[in-house]
Motif scaffolding. Structure first.
Motif, PDB file in Angstrom:
ATOM      1  N   ILE A  30      -5.535   4.682   4.990  1.00  0.00           N
ATOM      2  CA  ILE A  30      -6.145   6.009   4.861  1.00  0.00           C
ATOM      3  C   ILE A  30      -5.174   7.096   5.310  1.00  0.00           C
ATOM      4  O   ILE A  30      -5.070   8.160   4.688  1.00  0.00           O
ATOM      5  CB  ILE A  30      -7.464   6.076   5.665  1.00  0.00           C
ATOM      6  CG1 ILE A  30      -8.560   5.320   4.932  1.00  0.00           C
ATOM      7  CG2 ILE A  30      -7.892   7.520   5.897  1.00  0.00           C
ATOM      8  CD1 ILE A  30      -8.961   5.921   3.585  1.00  0.00           C
ATOM      9  N   THR A  56       0.827  -1.199   0.000  1.00  0.00           N
ATOM     10  CA  THR A  56       0.000   0.000   0.000  1.00  0.00           C
ATOM     11  C   THR A  56       0.864   1.254   0.000  1.00  0.00           C
ATOM     12  O   THR A  56       0.629   2.196  -0.781  1.00  0.00           O
ATOM     13  CB  THR A  56      -0.923   0.009   1.236  1.00  0.00           C
ATOM     14  OG1 THR A  56      -1.652  -1.211   1.295  1.00  0.00           O
ATOM     15  CG2 THR A  56      -1.887   1.182   1.188  1.00  0.00           C
ATOM     16  N   PHE A  60      -9.966  10.785  -3.016  1.00  0.00           N
ATOM     17  CA  PHE A  60      -9.640  10.709  -1.591  1.00  0.00           C
ATOM     18  C   PHE A  60     -10.905  10.765  -0.736  1.00  0.00           C
ATOM     19  O   PHE A  60     -11.029  10.039   0.261  1.00  0.00           O
ATOM     20  CB  PHE A  60      -8.688  11.847  -1.214  1.00  0.00           C
ATOM     21  CG  PHE A  60      -8.200  11.793   0.202  1.00  0.00           C
ATOM     22  CD1 PHE A  60      -7.616  10.641   0.712  1.00  0.00           C
ATOM     23  CD2 PHE A  60      -8.336  12.894   1.037  1.00  0.00           C
ATOM     24  CE1 PHE A  60      -7.167  10.587   2.027  1.00  0.00           C
ATOM     25  CE2 PHE A  60      -7.893  12.846   2.347  1.00  0.00           C
ATOM     26  CZ  PHE A  60      -7.298  11.697   2.842  1.00  0.00           C
ATOM     27  N   ALA A  98      -2.760   7.412   2.552  1.00  0.00           N
ATOM     28  CA  ALA A  98      -3.405   8.111   1.438  1.00  0.00           C
ATOM     29  C   ALA A  98      -3.502   9.603   1.731  1.00  0.00           C
ATOM     30  O   ALA A  98      -3.362  10.440   0.822  1.00  0.00           O
ATOM     31  CB  ALA A  98      -4.794   7.523   1.190  1.00  0.00           C
ATOM     32  N   GLY A  99      -3.742   9.955   2.995  1.00  0.00           N
ATOM     33  CA  GLY A  99      -3.765  11.373   3.370  1.00  0.00           C
ATOM     34  C   GLY A  99      -2.420  12.027   3.133  1.00  0.00           C
ATOM     35  O   GLY A  99      -2.338  13.158   2.625  1.00  0.00           O
ATOM     36  N   TRP A 150     -15.727   0.658   8.433  1.00  0.00           N
ATOM     37  CA  TRP A 150     -15.535   0.824   9.871  1.00  0.00           C
ATOM     38  C   TRP A 150     -16.805   0.442  10.630  1.00  0.00           C
ATOM     39  O   TRP A 150     -16.758  -0.175  11.688  1.00  0.00           O
ATOM     40  CB  TRP A 150     -15.177   2.280  10.143  1.00  0.00           C
ATOM     41  CG  TRP A 150     -14.712   2.590  11.521  1.00  0.00           C
ATOM     42  CD1 TRP A 150     -15.486   2.873  12.602  1.00  0.00           C
ATOM     43  CD2 TRP A 150     -13.360   2.677  11.970  1.00  0.00           C
ATOM     44  NE1 TRP A 150     -14.709   3.130  13.699  1.00  0.00           N
ATOM     45  CE2 TRP A 150     -13.390   3.023  13.338  1.00  0.00           C
ATOM     46  CE3 TRP A 150     -12.127   2.502  11.349  1.00  0.00           C
ATOM     47  CZ2 TRP A 150     -12.234   3.185  14.093  1.00  0.00           C
ATOM     48  CZ3 TRP A 150     -10.983   2.674  12.094  1.00  0.00           C
ATOM     49  CH2 TRP A 150     -11.034   3.006  13.443  1.00  0.00           C
ATOM     50  N   ALA A 177     -14.047   3.875   3.721  1.00  0.00           N
ATOM     51  CA  ALA A 177     -13.432   3.478   4.987  1.00  0.00           C
ATOM     52  C   ALA A 177     -14.424   3.622   6.136  1.00  0.00           C
ATOM     53  O   ALA A 177     -14.499   2.768   7.022  1.00  0.00           O
ATOM     54  CB  ALA A 177     -12.183   4.318   5.255  1.00  0.00           C
ATOM     55  N   ILE A 195      -7.133  -0.660   6.879  1.00  0.00           N
ATOM     56  CA  ILE A 195      -7.929   0.475   6.395  1.00  0.00           C
ATOM     57  C   ILE A 195      -7.457   1.772   7.050  1.00  0.00           C
ATOM     58  O   ILE A 195      -7.228   2.790   6.381  1.00  0.00           O
ATOM     59  CB  ILE A 195      -9.433   0.251   6.676  1.00  0.00           C
ATOM     60  CG1 ILE A 195      -9.973  -0.878   5.796  1.00  0.00           C
ATOM     61  CG2 ILE A 195     -10.228   1.536   6.440  1.00  0.00           C
ATOM     62  CD1 ILE A 195     -11.404  -1.259   6.106  1.00  0.00           C
ATOM     63  N   VAL A 196      -7.298   1.759   8.360  1.00  0.00           N
ATOM     64  CA  VAL A 196      -6.874   2.959   9.086  1.00  0.00           C
ATOM     65  C   VAL A 196      -5.504   3.425   8.609  1.00  0.00           C
ATOM     66  O   VAL A 196      -5.306   4.602   8.274  1.00  0.00           O
ATOM     67  CB  VAL A 196      -6.838   2.683  10.603  1.00  0.00           C
ATOM     68  CG1 VAL A 196      -6.231   3.864  11.359  1.00  0.00           C
ATOM     69  CG2 VAL A 196      -8.231   2.389  11.124  1.00  0.00           C
ATOM     70  N   TYR A 213      -2.020  12.515  -0.526  1.00  0.00           N
ATOM     71  CA  TYR A 213      -2.841  13.632  -1.007  1.00  0.00           C
ATOM     72  C   TYR A 213      -2.165  14.967  -0.695  1.00  0.00           C
ATOM     73  O   TYR A 213      -2.116  15.872  -1.552  1.00  0.00           O
ATOM     74  CB  TYR A 213      -4.225  13.565  -0.361  1.00  0.00           C
ATOM     75  CG  TYR A 213      -5.141  14.686  -0.789  1.00  0.00           C
ATOM     76  CD1 TYR A 213      -5.683  14.714  -2.073  1.00  0.00           C
ATOM     77  CD2 TYR A 213      -5.454  15.717   0.089  1.00  0.00           C
ATOM     78  CE1 TYR A 213      -6.521  15.745  -2.472  1.00  0.00           C
ATOM     79  CE2 TYR A 213      -6.293  16.752  -0.297  1.00  0.00           C
ATOM     80  CZ  TYR A 213      -6.825  16.761  -1.578  1.00  0.00           C
ATOM     81  OH  TYR A 213      -7.654  17.789  -1.972  1.00  0.00           O
ATOM     82  N   ALA A 238     -12.535   7.422  -0.879  1.00  0.00           N
ATOM     83  CA  ALA A 238     -11.797   6.474  -0.042  1.00  0.00           C
ATOM     84  C   ALA A 238     -12.166   6.649   1.430  1.00  0.00           C
ATOM     85  O   ALA A 238     -12.367   5.671   2.158  1.00  0.00           O
ATOM     86  CB  ALA A 238     -10.291   6.667  -0.235  1.00  0.00           C
ATOM     87  N   LEU A 239     -12.286   7.892   1.874  1.00  0.00           N
ATOM     88  CA  LEU A 239     -12.692   8.161   3.252  1.00  0.00           C
ATOM     89  C   LEU A 239     -14.098   7.636   3.518  1.00  0.00           C
ATOM     90  O   LEU A 239     -14.367   7.053   4.582  1.00  0.00           O
ATOM     91  CB  LEU A 239     -12.636   9.667   3.535  1.00  0.00           C
ATOM     92  CG  LEU A 239     -11.239  10.291   3.673  1.00  0.00           C
ATOM     93  CD1 LEU A 239     -11.352  11.809   3.774  1.00  0.00           C
ATOM     94  CD2 LEU A 239     -10.522   9.740   4.898  1.00  0.00           C
TER      95      LEU A 239
END
Length: 641
Positions: free
Chosen positions: A304, A259, A331, A307-308, A342, A338, A300-301, A311, A334-335
């Motif tokens: 993300i 990832t 993005f 990914a942040g 969750w 997630a 996932i956490v 970004y 994706a949030l």
């Protein structure tokens, strides 16, 4: 029993974890550590895919459907690998095979020795609450011939109340037991050692290389540190026992590494195309999910957060307006996904009731010192963690900040789960892990190892600089370094020795064992000779009597403490001692085929107390006849109906 008896199961477990996945990884163009680290995620994915389709076509769970699935996946991987090589040529990446091999060997040997010392005898079991289910679930798979996560729940919920259970671990252990003909207990221990010594080191070494680079000293340090933090894997083979989560977390670092590399934050060029990384990631995730969704939520956490960072890096690059809009939308989606995951993957509310057990200050201290369970600081890892963190901060880059950020995210989640006093917010943040602090603590080593490994490189260079001085000063410096090193290593050895000794007590049979005592073990081992193959045995799972299923392959009315009992089964547990011809309980005995009773006394796991009146005072009951006894453990035949 000698560990020689576990050698074949251990080799079989290692082969199942490595062989199919390694071939798939190579066909997909992965090489070196990438191929070795992704061997297990790919193999576990193959196993869980095979477990899903075999019951649909009426094929029993054996190595054969796994081999068929592996061949199919290999063909697909070969085609995709060829297409990707022709469309996106990759450049070779620098690597240090010798350091990698030594690091893998060192970690594997250290972990194997610790686990062998913990288990003691290969036929020992973890005397813990969850192991009643784990051992019996393996038997259920072997008994029914189905390893599907959609059917294993039928062992405890015959009416379909538990429609899905992540049984990647159980499917894997069942293969080892079925293939080698060994006991479920030996197969479970062999599988545990194979995962700890083979899967975890390769996986976390790859994450280390991606996060902080592949310098030989970084790699070697990572191999050693991965084997000396009791929080993982030792804690997860003690607490619970959480074998499925242990397997999933061993796979997770490799998936996280892909990832991070895919999102452009790798510290050294992997030479892998984006397409190859994406396929490797998507191929490894099913194994993680079916092993345990808690590890998937952790991914996932962390994904993300990564990914942040990607970004922010993209925005700082002053992109064109169209590209900015597209990436912002991506993005945001994706949030949103997630957030949905969750919520969906959060376990039932009644399973999330773990209480807060300490202050915020205590929780922070435990997270930083890697001592949330056994109370002993992992000194070498902690010192290297501090040095590595300082070194990464000095780099002043997003790529260097990412490992620290991911580590801090897990620290915060651990502190929330173990110390936050606002229940609604706590449940929102950590409900996916049952609000259970040890599950989040087990995530820490995965992120500590890369930072500590980088700290090892910094420390080595600093020491080398100090030793470059001449004369008396050099001797003083060398003496000081040796002294500090001895203190740190001594503290580390003490921490590991204490953890090993503590957990070893959980695996040992004894007169007062929490689940199965010496007397009960002796009786269980004679059970297959004293009862027919179609026997159904009543008994309380809370006392360990339900493990007659795993040990002797005899059906039981209560295979786990949380079994959904039918009316007939409940009636037997409540009234069997008073059974007489024509009574309602005798009708229930006939309908269920219950023919024997195991009386393991009143000592229950976790010190619980469950009063099944039908199992009390059996020695004075006319409903049953004593067949065999070993100390306080007794086997009765139902004869009063």
């Amino acid at each position: 029993m000698s560990w020689i008896s576990a050698l074949l199961p251990l080799i079989t477990a290692a082969a199942l974890l490595a062989a199919p996945g390694y071939l798939i990884a190579r066909l997909l163009s992965l090489r070196g550590l990438w191929a070795w680290a992704f061997a297990a995620p790919a193999s576990v994915t193959v196993i869980v895919l095979a477990s899903l389709w075999t019951p649909l076509v009426g094929i029993r769970w054996t190595v054969l459907p796994v081999a068929v699935t592996a061949v199919v996946v290999m063909v697909i991987a070969g085609i995709l690998g060829r297409l990707l090589r022709s469309s996106e040529p990759a450049t070779p990446s620098p690597h240090t095979p010798r350091a990698t091999v030594w690091a893998l060997v060192a970690a594997g040997v250290l972990l194997s020795l610790q686990l062998i010392l913990i288990v003691g005898d290969p036929n020992n079991i973890s005397q813990t609450f969850d192991n009643i289910f784990h051992l019996n679930a393996v038997r259920y798979i072997m008994d029914t011939g189905s390893a599907s996560p959609l059917t294993v729940g039928g062992m405890t919920s015959p009416e379909g109340g538990l429609w899905f259970y992540p049984d990647g671990w159980h499917a894997f252990v069942a293969l080892v037991a079925e293939t080698t003909g060994t006991s479920i207990m030996i197969a479970s221990n062999a599988s545990m050692i194979a995962v700890a010594a083979l899967v975890w080191p390769a996986s976390v070494l790859l994450l280390t290389r991606v996060m902080v680079g592949g310098h030989p000293l970084v790699t070697l340090t990572a191999g050693v540190v991965a084997a000396i933090i009791p929080v993982f894997p030792i804690m997860l083979i003690d607490y619970g026992v959480l074998y499925p989560y242990f397997l999933a977390l061993s796979l997770l670092p490799a998936v996280l590494a892909a990832t991070i590399e895919l999102l452009g934050f790798g510290s050294s060029a992997s030479g892998l195309s984006k397409g190859t990384l994406l396929i490797a990631l998507l191929g490894g995730l099913p194994g993680v999910i079916i092993a345990h969704p808690g590890a998937f939520v952790a991914w996932i956490v962390l994904a993300i957060v990564t990914a942040g960072f990607a970004y922010v890096k993209f925005v700082l690059g002053s992109p064109a307006r169209g590209a900015l809009i597209r990436n912002t939308v991506f993005f945001a989606l994706a949030l949103a996904l997630a957030a949905v995951a969750w919520t969906v993957l959060k376990p039932a509310e009644e399973a999330r009731g773990w209480p807060v057990d300490q202050t915020i200050g205590q929780a922070i201290g435990q997270a930083i010192t890697l001592s949330p369970t056994y109370g002993n600081v992992s000194w070498v890892a902690v010192v290297l963690l501090v040095i590595g963190t300082a070194g990464l901060i000095r780099r002043r880059s997003l790529s260097s900040a990412l490992p620290i950020a991911l580590y801090l995210v897990v620290v915060v989640l651990y502190v929330v789960s173990s110390a936050m006093v606002w229940p609604e917010l706590r449940d929102l943040l950590t409900g996916a892990w049952y609000n259970n602090a040890p599950r989040l603590a087990a995530l820490l080593p995965m992120l500590v190892v890369p930072i500590a490994a980088f700290g090892g490189l910094i420390l080595f260079r600093w020491i080398r600089g100090l030793l470059a001085t001449e004369g008396a000063r050099r001797r003083v410096v060398a003496g000081g370094i040796v002294g500090v090193g001895v203190v740190l290593l001594g503290g580390q050895l003490y921490a590991n020795q204490q953890a090993v000794r503590f957990v070893a007590a959980v695996y040992a049979y004894g007169d007062e064992s929490r689940l199965i005592s010496f007397d009960e073990l002796e009786l269980l081992e004679r059970l297959s000779e004293e009862t027919p193959e179609d026997a159904v045995i009543a008994g309380s799972a809370w006392t360990g009597a339900g493990l007659a299923y795993a040990y002797a392959d005899r059906h039981v009315t209560m295979p786990h403490t949380l079994t959904s009992l039918s009316e007939d089964q409940q009636l037997i547990l409540d009234d069997l001692a008073d059974a007489e011809p024509g009574s309602a309980v005798c009708d229930a005995v006939e309908r269920t085929g219950t023919s024997y009773v195991l009386d393991f006394g009143t000592q229950e796991i976790h010190g619980a107390r469950h009063d099944f009146a039908g199992l009390r005072r059996l020695a004075a009951s006319d409903a049953v006849t004593l067949v065999d006894a070993e100390g306080r453990a007794k086997l009765y035949e139902v004869t009063g109906c």
